[in-house]
Write a protein that holds these residues in place. Structure first.
Motif, PDB file in Angstrom:
ATOM      1  N   ALA A 247      -8.700  -0.452  13.001  1.00 58.05           N
ATOM      2  CA  ALA A 247      -9.489  -1.597  13.445  1.00 58.05           C
ATOM      3  C   ALA A 247      -9.723  -2.569  12.300  1.00 58.05           C
ATOM      4  O   ALA A 247      -9.327  -2.301  11.154  1.00 58.05           O
ATOM      5  N   PRO A 248     -10.379  -3.710  12.559  1.00 64.68           N
ATOM      6  CA  PRO A 248     -10.736  -4.626  11.468  1.00 64.68           C
ATOM      7  C   PRO A 248     -11.528  -3.891  10.389  1.00 64.68           C
ATOM      8  O   PRO A 248     -12.459  -3.147  10.669  1.00 64.68           O
ATOM      9  N   GLY A 249     -11.125  -4.084   9.147  1.00 63.43           N
ATOM     10  CA  GLY A 249     -11.768  -3.402   8.029  1.00 63.43           C
ATOM     11  C   GLY A 249     -11.046  -2.146   7.602  1.00 63.43           C
ATOM     12  O   GLY A 249     -11.257  -1.643   6.488  1.00 63.43           O
ATOM     13  N   ASP A 250     -10.183  -1.587   8.467  1.00 67.85           N
ATOM     14  CA  ASP A 250      -9.397  -0.408   8.106  1.00 67.85           C
ATOM     15  C   ASP A 250      -8.114  -0.837   7.392  1.00 67.85           C
ATOM     16  O   ASP A 250      -7.643  -1.970   7.543  1.00 67.85           O
ATOM     17  N   ARG A 251      -7.528   0.100   6.653  1.00 70.19           N
ATOM     18  CA  ARG A 251      -6.236  -0.168   6.023  1.00 70.19           C
ATOM     19  C   ARG A 251      -5.145  -0.104   7.087  1.00 70.19           C
ATOM     20  O   ARG A 251      -4.999   0.918   7.773  1.00 70.19           O
ATOM     21  N   VAL A 252      -4.401  -1.179   7.245  1.00 69.26           N
ATOM     22  CA  VAL A 252      -3.355  -1.220   8.274  1.00 69.26           C
ATOM     23  C   VAL A 252      -1.963  -1.025   7.688  1.00 69.26           C
ATOM     24  O   VAL A 252      -0.998  -0.835   8.429  1.00 69.26           O
ATOM     25  N   GLU A 253      -1.833  -1.048   6.358  1.00 68.34           N
ATOM     26  CA  GLU A 253      -0.536  -0.876   5.733  1.00 68.34           C
ATOM     27  C   GLU A 253      -0.302   0.598   5.390  1.00 68.34           C
ATOM     28  O   GLU A 253      -1.241   1.380   5.231  1.00 68.34           O
ATOM     29  N   VAL A 254       0.963   0.974   5.275  1.00 70.24           N
ATOM     30  CA  VAL A 254       1.311   2.297   4.770  1.00 70.24           C
ATOM     31  C   VAL A 254       0.872   2.361   3.308  1.00 70.24           C
ATOM     32  O   VAL A 254       1.085   1.424   2.533  1.00 70.24           O
ATOM     33  N   SER A 255       0.223   3.451   2.938  1.00 71.57           N
ATOM     34  CA  SER A 255      -0.265   3.572   1.563  1.00 71.57           C
ATOM     35  C   SER A 255       0.020   4.975   1.030  1.00 71.57           C
ATOM     36  O   SER A 255       0.227   5.917   1.796  1.00 71.57           O
ATOM     37  N   MET A 256       0.028   5.085  -0.281  1.00 71.80           N
ATOM     38  CA  MET A 256       0.327   6.355  -0.941  1.00 71.80           C
ATOM     39  C   MET A 256      -0.718   6.618  -2.012  1.00 71.80           C
ATOM     40  O   MET A 256      -1.180   5.702  -2.697  1.00 71.80           O
ATOM     41  N   SER A 257      -1.124   7.883  -2.156  1.00 72.26           N
ATOM     42  CA  SER A 257      -2.043   8.259  -3.228  1.00 72.26           C
ATOM     43  C   SER A 257      -1.517   9.515  -3.909  1.00 72.26           C
ATOM     44  O   SER A 257      -0.882  10.375  -3.272  1.00 72.26           O
ATOM     45  N   ARG A 258      -1.773   9.614  -5.197  1.00 71.97           N
ATOM     46  CA  ARG A 258      -1.293  10.752  -5.980  1.00 71.97           C
ATOM     47  C   ARG A 258      -2.467  11.405  -6.695  1.00 71.97           C
ATOM     48  O   ARG A 258      -3.433  10.746  -7.061  1.00 71.97           O
ATOM     49  N   SER A 259      -2.364  12.712  -6.909  1.00 78.50           N
ATOM     50  CA  SER A 259      -3.366  13.426  -7.688  1.00 78.50           C
ATOM     51  C   SER A 259      -2.674  14.269  -8.749  1.00 78.50           C
ATOM     52  O   SER A 259      -1.526  14.699  -8.571  1.00 78.50           O
ATOM     53  N   LEU A 260      -3.374  14.499  -9.848  1.00 74.96           N
ATOM     54  CA  LEU A 260      -2.802  15.236 -10.982  1.00 74.96           C
ATOM     55  C   LEU A 260      -3.888  16.097 -11.605  1.00 74.96           C
ATOM     56  O   LEU A 260      -5.005  15.628 -11.849  1.00 74.96           O
ATOM     57  N   SER A 261      -3.580  17.375 -11.813  1.00 74.98           N
ATOM     58  CA  SER A 261      -4.509  18.274 -12.496  1.00 74.98           C
ATOM     59  C   SER A 261      -3.704  19.248 -13.352  1.00 74.98           C
ATOM     60  O   SER A 261      -2.467  19.264 -13.306  1.00 74.98           O
ATOM     61  N   GLN A 262      -4.436  20.048 -14.114  1.00 74.01           N
ATOM     62  CA  GLN A 262      -3.739  20.970 -15.026  1.00 74.01           C
ATOM     63  C   GLN A 262      -4.649  22.152 -15.332  1.00 74.01           C
ATOM     64  O   GLN A 262      -5.843  21.988 -15.617  1.00 74.01           O
ATOM     65  N   TYR A 263      -4.120  23.373 -15.224  1.00 73.79           N
ATOM     66  CA  TYR A 263      -4.870  24.556 -15.631  1.00 73.79           C
ATOM     67  C   TYR A 263      -4.883  24.657 -17.147  1.00 73.79           C
ATOM     68  O   TYR A 263      -3.911  24.283 -17.824  1.00 73.79           O
ATOM     69  N   GLU A 264      -5.982  25.141 -17.675  1.00 73.88           N
ATOM     70  CA  GLU A 264      -6.076  25.306 -19.124  1.00 73.88           C
ATOM     71  C   GLU A 264      -4.962  26.220 -19.625  1.00 73.88           C
ATOM     72  O   GLU A 264      -4.733  27.315 -19.095  1.00 73.88           O
ATOM     73  N   SER A 271       0.608  18.569  -9.276  1.00 75.10           N
ATOM     74  CA  SER A 271       0.623  17.214  -8.716  1.00 75.10           C
ATOM     75  C   SER A 271       0.813  17.271  -7.210  1.00 75.10           C
ATOM     76  O   SER A 271       1.399  18.209  -6.669  1.00 75.10           O
ATOM     77  N   SER A 272       0.280  16.257  -6.560  1.00 75.55           N
ATOM     78  CA  SER A 272       0.473  16.133  -5.116  1.00 75.55           C
ATOM     79  C   SER A 272       0.512  14.666  -4.741  1.00 75.55           C
ATOM     80  O   SER A 272      -0.068  13.819  -5.437  1.00 75.55           O
ATOM     81  N   THR A 273       1.184  14.382  -3.659  1.00 73.83           N
ATOM     82  CA  THR A 273       1.301  13.019  -3.156  1.00 73.83           C
ATOM     83  C   THR A 273       1.003  13.025  -1.668  1.00 73.83           C
ATOM     84  O   THR A 273       1.482  13.904  -0.944  1.00 73.83           O
ATOM     85  N   PRO A 278      -0.218   4.831   9.388  1.00 76.21           N
ATOM     86  CA  PRO A 278      -0.966   4.644  10.637  1.00 76.21           C
ATOM     87  C   PRO A 278      -0.033   4.656  11.843  1.00 76.21           C
ATOM     88  O   PRO A 278       0.418   3.624  12.333  1.00 76.21           O
ATOM     89  N   ARG A 279       0.248   5.848  12.301  1.00 77.69           N
ATOM     90  CA  ARG A 279       1.221   6.025  13.387  1.00 77.69           C
ATOM     91  C   ARG A 279       0.713   7.104  14.330  1.00 77.69           C
ATOM     92  O   ARG A 279       0.379   8.210  13.904  1.00 77.69           O
ATOM     93  N   LEU A 280       0.675   6.814  15.616  1.00 80.37           N
ATOM     94  CA  LEU A 280       0.154   7.752  16.602  1.00 80.37           C
ATOM     95  C   LEU A 280       1.174   8.820  16.969  1.00 80.37           C
ATOM     96  O   LEU A 280       0.837   9.991  17.123  1.00 80.37           O
ATOM     97  N   GLY A 281       2.435   8.444  17.118  1.00 81.43           N
ATOM     98  CA  GLY A 281       3.487   9.406  17.424  1.00 81.43           C
ATOM     99  C   GLY A 281       3.472   9.855  18.879  1.00 81.43           C
ATOM    100  O   GLY A 281       2.822   9.277  19.738  1.00 81.43           O
ATOM    101  N   GLY A 282       4.204  10.946  19.154  1.00 78.74           N
ATOM    102  CA  GLY A 282       4.292  11.473  20.516  1.00 78.74           C
ATOM    103  C   GLY A 282       5.662  11.248  21.129  1.00 78.74           C
ATOM    104  O   GLY A 282       6.494  10.496  20.617  1.00 78.74           O
ATOM    105  N   LYS A 283       5.909  11.940  22.249  1.00 80.27           N
ATOM    106  CA  LYS A 283       7.179  11.800  22.953  1.00 80.27           C
ATOM    107  C   LYS A 283       7.316  10.392  23.532  1.00 80.27           C
ATOM    108  O   LYS A 283       6.312   9.705  23.747  1.00 80.27           O
ATOM    109  N   PRO A 284       8.537   9.947  23.792  1.00 74.74           N
ATOM    110  CA  PRO A 284       8.724   8.632  24.420  1.00 74.74           C
ATOM    111  C   PRO A 284       7.919   8.518  25.714  1.00 74.74           C
ATOM    112  O   PRO A 284       7.940   9.421  26.549  1.00 74.74           O
TER     113      PRO A 284
END
Length: 463
Positions: A247-264, A271-273, A278-284
């Motif tokens: 809706a208005p105010g929501d992100r309408v574009e495809v976006s990507m986020s990454r995270s990074l951590s490390q054990y001592e 790492s993860s991505t 924003p896609r509903l999907g489903g059968k035709p």
């Protein structure tokens, strides 16, 4: 300046004195005037420029605008209190232009109020608002409406804009060719480029016309109606799928986020991505089928939204309907919330709004009526009663967390957020269906009492 006892006449007198005092000080005590107004001195706009006024005089005008706003329900719905205060300053300038002297008389009061209303009327023309949104990506879903909110495929939206304009925009064919993938030897014209950038990758444009509201109200009214309409579209979906509707105010574009951590002591990173599509999907055909199956719900939601948008609603129970719209807004914000404990609080607020602030007991009474269940009846697979569920949702969730009685960060919640979400969606769906078929007094208590007699009618009418 106190608000309660000041009359229009005394406030107008105070404003008039402020004009005269400002002129006197500028001539006789310029140093004192500058000291009282070290930055920008308050002014009243008039035809030939502006007149200085004292801060006390300006405050009287602001109070006039607020008084006018608070004493007229139509004005209150049309314009914000702050904007009404500014409008009073402008109307006073018109009064100065029309009169040599400004005594605080009933005649001046009448003229001032006329000028105020005249200014408001000039600033409340019908306005169409457009919002690029993400809805159904399957091609067989046609343009449709939820009450006053029209959801157009982008090519259909161009036709709607043409109707609003009254003629074919010069840039329309440019955009159609661009969206159809035609190659161009020259860049898009300015207007066409603006529209293409505005729509972006969205296939859908939400459109709504707002009548009789000042700009301080109209844009918020429009965006809120569209948000609630889209959240209503998601009532039949699970929360994860509902989040694909943007809706208005929501992100309408495809976006990507990454995270990074490390054990001592580890040589590498964890790492993860994640990709947000924003896609509903489903059968035709599934999305068109879903929209068709929920047509009654969307028609009922449309009635509520019409009562929300209209300055003078004509529905049989506008207050009851507006209560649903406000509760739906809170529910939608809960679904957008990233933190589960805050989402639980917002779900509790949504149901409390729906139950007219009745808290635990009020929500339980409403849920019992909507679901045709007794408080001791089980509502979860582990046998939890309706009364216990509502207590955990409201008392242990919304109240204790929001009021600081319980700390919630990194803690287990009293309810799974998915269960709370599904429960609220069920109540919201039942409420608006009952409200759309209710013909009694526009009072929540009467509506609640009538709900058990409305439910059999809904069941007999089918899907």
């Amino acid at each position: 300046m106190s608000a309660g006892s000041d009359t229009y006449e005394t406030l107008l007198e105070e404003a008039t004195k402020g004009l005269a005092e400002a002129q006197r000080m500028i001539k006789e005590e310029p140093g004192k005037w500058r000291a009282a107004n070290p930055f920008l001195a308050p002014t009243i706009p008039v035809k030939d420029g502006s007149h200085f006024i004292t801060k006390k005089g300006l405050a009287a005008l602001h109070q006039l605008g607020r008084k006018w706003h608070d004493n007229d329900s139509t004005v209150k719905a049309s314009i914000s209190r702050k904007a009404a205060a500014q409008l009073a300053v402008q109307a006073f300038g018109n009064l100065i232009d029309a009169a040599q002297t400004l005594p605080g008389t009933a005649l001046v009061k009448t003229e001032f109020l006329r000028l105020l209303q005249e200014r408001l009327d000039r600033q409340t023309k019908r306005e169409f608002f457009y919002f690029p949104v993400r809805l159904f990506e399957q091609d067989d879903v046609p343009s449709f409406s939820v009450g006053p909110v029209h959801f157009y495929r982008r090519h259909d939206w161009l036709d709607a804009v043409e109707k609003v304009t009254g003629k074919t925009p010069a840039w329309k064919q440019e955009i159609v060719a661009h969206w159809n993938g035609a190659e161009r030897s020259s860049p898009l014209g300015h207007d066409a480029d603006e529209v293409v950038k505005f729509v972006g990758a969205c296939e859908w444009i939400a459109t709504i016309a707002i009548d009789g509201r000042h700009s301080s109200r109209s844009s918020v009214c429009a965006s809120t109606a569209v948000v609630v309409a889209i959240d209503a579209l998601g009532l039949g979906l699970n929360p994860d799928n509902a989040k694909a509707l943007r809706a208005p105010g929501d992100r309408v574009e495809v976006s990507m986020s990454r995270s990074l951590s490390q054990y001592e002591g580890a040589g590498g990173f964890n790492s993860s991505t994640s990709v947000d599509i924003p896609r509903l999907g489903g059968k035709p055909g599934a999305q068109a089928h879903y929209l068709h199956d929920l047509r009654k719900l969307h028609a009922d939601a449309g009635k509520a939204l019409q009562d929300f948008v209209d300055l003078k609603p004509t529905g049989s129970c506008p207050t009851i309907m507006r209560r649903w719209v406000e509760a739906m807004y809170w529910f939608g914000q809960a679904q957008r919330e990233k933190s589960d404990f805050i989402a639980l609080v917002k779900i509790g607020i949504s149901l409390d709004v729906l139950a007219k602030g009745g808290k635990n007991k009020g929500i339980l009474a409403l849920a019992s009526a909507i679901m045709s269940l007794a408080p001791e009846d089980a509502v979860t697979s582990d046998g939890q009663s309706l009364a216990s569920f509502v207590k955990k949702l409201y008392d242990e969730g919304r109240s204790k967390i929001a009021h600081g009685g319980s700390l919630a960060l990194l803690q287990e919640l009293p309810l799974e957020i998915e269960n709370a979400d599904a429960f609220a969606a069920n109540i919201l769906t039942g409420y608006v269906a009952c409200a759309a078929n209710y013909t009694g007094n526009d009072a929540y208590e009467d509506f609640l009492a009538a709900t058990p007699s409305i439910l059999p009618i809904l069941k007999s009418s089918g899907p």
